[in-house]
Scaffold this motif. Structure first.
Motif, PDB file in Angstrom:
ATOM      1  N   MET A  32       0.846  -1.189   0.000  1.00  0.00           N
ATOM      2  CA  MET A  32       0.000   0.000   0.000  1.00  0.00           C
ATOM      3  C   MET A  32       0.882   1.240   0.000  1.00  0.00           C
ATOM      4  O   MET A  32       2.010   1.218   0.466  1.00  0.00           O
ATOM      5  CB  MET A  32      -0.905   0.022   1.240  1.00  0.00           C
ATOM      6  CG  MET A  32      -1.859  -1.156   1.353  1.00  0.00           C
ATOM      7  SD  MET A  32      -3.177  -1.105   0.132  1.00  0.00           S
ATOM      8  CE  MET A  32      -4.155   0.250   0.772  1.00  0.00           C
ATOM      9  N   PRO A  35      -2.299   7.201   0.921  1.00  0.00           N
ATOM     10  CA  PRO A  35      -3.252   7.732  -0.057  1.00  0.00           C
ATOM     11  C   PRO A  35      -2.997   9.203  -0.367  1.00  0.00           C
ATOM     12  O   PRO A  35      -2.544   9.968   0.489  1.00  0.00           O
ATOM     13  CB  PRO A  35      -4.613   7.547   0.637  1.00  0.00           C
ATOM     14  CG  PRO A  35      -4.382   6.481   1.672  1.00  0.00           C
ATOM     15  CD  PRO A  35      -2.962   6.651   2.116  1.00  0.00           C
ATOM     16  N   GLN A  37      -3.551  13.021  -0.718  1.00  0.00           N
ATOM     17  CA  GLN A  37      -4.283  13.977   0.113  1.00  0.00           C
ATOM     18  C   GLN A  37      -4.348  15.313  -0.616  1.00  0.00           C
ATOM     19  O   GLN A  37      -3.476  15.629  -1.426  1.00  0.00           O
ATOM     20  CB  GLN A  37      -3.579  14.159   1.465  1.00  0.00           C
ATOM     21  CG  GLN A  37      -3.423  12.878   2.275  1.00  0.00           C
ATOM     22  CD  GLN A  37      -4.758  12.275   2.672  1.00  0.00           C
ATOM     23  OE1 GLN A  37      -5.664  12.995   3.071  1.00  0.00           O
ATOM     24  NE2 GLN A  37      -4.865  10.953   2.555  1.00  0.00           N
ATOM     25  N   ASP A 229       4.093   9.074  -4.331  1.00  0.00           N
ATOM     26  CA  ASP A 229       3.122   9.372  -5.382  1.00  0.00           C
ATOM     27  C   ASP A 229       3.197   8.335  -6.497  1.00  0.00           C
ATOM     28  O   ASP A 229       2.164   7.842  -6.969  1.00  0.00           O
ATOM     29  CB  ASP A 229       3.373  10.767  -5.967  1.00  0.00           C
ATOM     30  CG  ASP A 229       2.884  11.875  -5.047  1.00  0.00           C
ATOM     31  OD1 ASP A 229       2.362  11.557  -3.949  1.00  0.00           O
ATOM     32  OD2 ASP A 229       3.026  13.060  -5.414  1.00  0.00           O
ATOM     33  N   ALA A 232       1.727   5.065  -5.262  1.00  0.00           N
ATOM     34  CA  ALA A 232       0.259   5.090  -5.243  1.00  0.00           C
ATOM     35  C   ALA A 232      -0.301   4.928  -6.650  1.00  0.00           C
ATOM     36  O   ALA A 232      -1.277   4.188  -6.868  1.00  0.00           O
ATOM     37  CB  ALA A 232      -0.232   6.391  -4.618  1.00  0.00           C
ATOM     38  N   THR A 236      -2.379   1.656  -7.969  1.00  0.00           N
ATOM     39  CA  THR A 236      -3.725   1.839  -8.508  1.00  0.00           C
ATOM     40  C   THR A 236      -3.863   1.085  -9.826  1.00  0.00           C
ATOM     41  O   THR A 236      -4.842   0.351 -10.040  1.00  0.00           O
ATOM     42  CB  THR A 236      -4.023   3.340  -8.723  1.00  0.00           C
ATOM     43  OG1 THR A 236      -3.967   4.005  -7.458  1.00  0.00           O
ATOM     44  CG2 THR A 236      -5.394   3.539  -9.341  1.00  0.00           C
ATOM     45  N   ALA A 264      -7.851   2.506  -3.044  1.00  0.00           N
ATOM     46  CA  ALA A 264      -7.324   2.928  -1.744  1.00  0.00           C
ATOM     47  C   ALA A 264      -6.322   4.073  -1.817  1.00  0.00           C
ATOM     48  O   ALA A 264      -6.143   4.812  -0.837  1.00  0.00           O
ATOM     49  CB  ALA A 264      -6.678   1.736  -1.032  1.00  0.00           C
ATOM     50  N   GLY A 265      -5.671   4.258  -2.965  1.00  0.00           N
ATOM     51  CA  GLY A 265      -4.651   5.301  -3.059  1.00  0.00           C
ATOM     52  C   GLY A 265      -5.191   6.691  -3.328  1.00  0.00           C
ATOM     53  O   GLY A 265      -4.422   7.656  -3.330  1.00  0.00           O
ATOM     54  N   ASN A 266      -6.504   6.809  -3.567  1.00  0.00           N
ATOM     55  CA  ASN A 266      -7.128   8.110  -3.864  1.00  0.00           C
ATOM     56  C   ASN A 266      -6.540   8.774  -5.109  1.00  0.00           C
ATOM     57  O   ASN A 266      -6.486  10.006  -5.193  1.00  0.00           O
ATOM     58  CB  ASN A 266      -7.007   9.074  -2.685  1.00  0.00           C
ATOM     59  CG  ASN A 266      -7.819   8.641  -1.483  1.00  0.00           C
ATOM     60  OD1 ASN A 266      -8.681   7.776  -1.592  1.00  0.00           O
ATOM     61  ND2 ASN A 266      -7.539   9.234  -0.335  1.00  0.00           N
ATOM     62  N   TYR A 268      -7.546   9.773  -7.961  1.00  0.00           N
ATOM     63  CA  TYR A 268      -8.860   9.959  -8.556  1.00  0.00           C
ATOM     64  C   TYR A 268      -8.830  10.171 -10.060  1.00  0.00           C
ATOM     65  O   TYR A 268      -9.792   9.837 -10.758  1.00  0.00           O
ATOM     66  CB  TYR A 268      -9.562  11.152  -7.900  1.00  0.00           C
ATOM     67  CG  TYR A 268      -9.807  10.981  -6.419  1.00  0.00           C
ATOM     68  CD1 TYR A 268     -10.730  10.050  -5.955  1.00  0.00           C
ATOM     69  CD2 TYR A 268      -9.104  11.748  -5.483  1.00  0.00           C
ATOM     70  CE1 TYR A 268     -10.966   9.893  -4.592  1.00  0.00           C
ATOM     71  CE2 TYR A 268      -9.329  11.595  -4.121  1.00  0.00           C
ATOM     72  CZ  TYR A 268     -10.258  10.675  -3.681  1.00  0.00           C
ATOM     73  OH  TYR A 268     -10.483  10.524  -2.331  1.00  0.00           O
ATOM     74  N   HIS A 273      -8.742   4.071 -11.286  1.00  0.00           N
ATOM     75  CA  HIS A 273      -9.535   4.431 -10.113  1.00  0.00           C
ATOM     76  C   HIS A 273     -10.969   4.701 -10.541  1.00  0.00           C
ATOM     77  O   HIS A 273     -11.922   4.254  -9.888  1.00  0.00           O
ATOM     78  CB  HIS A 273      -8.945   5.667  -9.432  1.00  0.00           C
ATOM     79  CG  HIS A 273      -9.603   6.003  -8.124  1.00  0.00           C
ATOM     80  ND1 HIS A 273     -10.851   6.593  -8.052  1.00  0.00           N
ATOM     81  CD2 HIS A 273      -9.191   5.829  -6.841  1.00  0.00           C
ATOM     82  CE1 HIS A 273     -11.181   6.767  -6.781  1.00  0.00           C
ATOM     83  NE2 HIS A 273     -10.194   6.312  -6.034  1.00  0.00           N
TER      84      HIS A 273
END
Length: 297
Positions: A32, A35, A37, A229, A232, A236, A264-266, A268, A273
């Motif tokens: 993981m 995430p 932010q 980054d 993540a 994803t 889960a990593g946001n 978007y 995702h």
């Protein structure tokens, strides 16, 4: 130092993956990232646009651009309902914006409103036939809408415009897998062999071809990501495309779990995702139609 610590944590997580090759896959502490932010820059930019939109001396084109930019910011923060409102506001002021139609088409695809998605992407391509993403996005919408022949037409043209892009190869493979899984695998191999293999995404293709194992694939992400980054973003992608493997094998519990990890990593803004929730919804709908409701938590 922080990046090195994150890398060590992820390596340890990969090492405790168990049962990945079985139809009843289980993961203990999967890799993981922290995430995504909201950044201070994003928040400042949102506040600045909000202030500018209160002015009454701006022309329509400028206001339309500001609504579009605020929509992109809201989208990057996962505030998609607010983003959609901004995009619609922008279009009401300036109707000839291919980029706005394109992002709205993606939103319609996410919510399984496929006819509206097709119309939005058609509008994008009418306004800008060379739009870099609309053909791909329309192909993906057609794929999810079950219109495989049309999806194949779009995604094949999109692939031919960039044969060294692994993601073009992968989405084309998804369509071809639905049409003929054996032929799809052969074409995937041919396209991989013909590529320059430079992009990291070709590791996903190698996973699909069986050239690397699932553990090797995740270890590659964990050990070679240069920042949180990047970690993540790659997780994803990695979890989404790994979920598709299990979904193709009808291991829906594992697929749902992996789609949740992709969320889960946001991250978007990534299509992986964006479409993970759609994939989960499709699996749940199909399962419940056959067996009644099931708790997959």
């Amino acid at each position: 130092m922080i990046a090195n610590r994150l890398k060590l944590v992820c390596i340890a997580a990969v090492m405790v993956l168990t049962g990945c090759a079985s139809s009843q896959a289980k993961w203990t502490h999967p890799p993981m990232a922290v995430p995504f932010q909201p950044t201070i820059q994003q928040q400042i930019q949102l506040a600045r646009i909000d202030q500018l939109l209160k002015r009454d001396d701006l022309d329509k084109a400028t206001v339309a651009q500001m609504f579009y930019e605020r929509g992109l910011l809201n989208d990057s923060l996962g505030l998609r309902d607010l983003a959609r409102l901004d995009f619609n506001q922008s279009l009401s002021l300036k109707p000839n914006q291919p980029d706005v139609f394109n992002i709205l088409g993606v939103y319609f695809t996410q919510s399984a409103h496929f006819d509206a998605a097709y119309e939005a992407f058609d509008s994008t391509l009418e306004l800008n036939p060379q739009h870099p993403f609309a053909l791909r996005n329309r192909g993906i919408a057609l794929y999810y809408g079950g219109r495989l022949a049309l999806a194949h037409d779009d995604l094949l043209v999109h692939y031919q415009q960039g044969v060294n892009d692994p993601y073009r190869v992968i989405w084309l493979y998804f369509v071809e897998f639905e049409q003929d899984s054996e032929t799809a695998a052969q074409k995937l191999k041919l396209r991989y062999d013909a590529s320059d293999k430079q992009d990291w995404g070709w590791q996903i293709v190698r996973l699909y071809l069986g050239e690397i194992t699932e553990a090797q694939f995740l270890n590659e992400i964990a050990t070679k990501s240069e920042s949180n980054d990047q970690l993540a973003e790659r997780l994803t992608e990695g979890y989404f495309y790994l979920a598709k493997v299990y979904q193709q094998q009808n291991d829906f519990s594992a697929a749902v779990m992996l789609y949740k990890l992709a969320l889960a990593g946001n991250v978007y803004e990534f299509v992986e995702h964006r479409f993970s929730l759609l994939e989960i919804s499709r699996i749940m709908t199909a399962y419940e139609a056959q067996n009644g409701p099931k708790d997959t938590n």
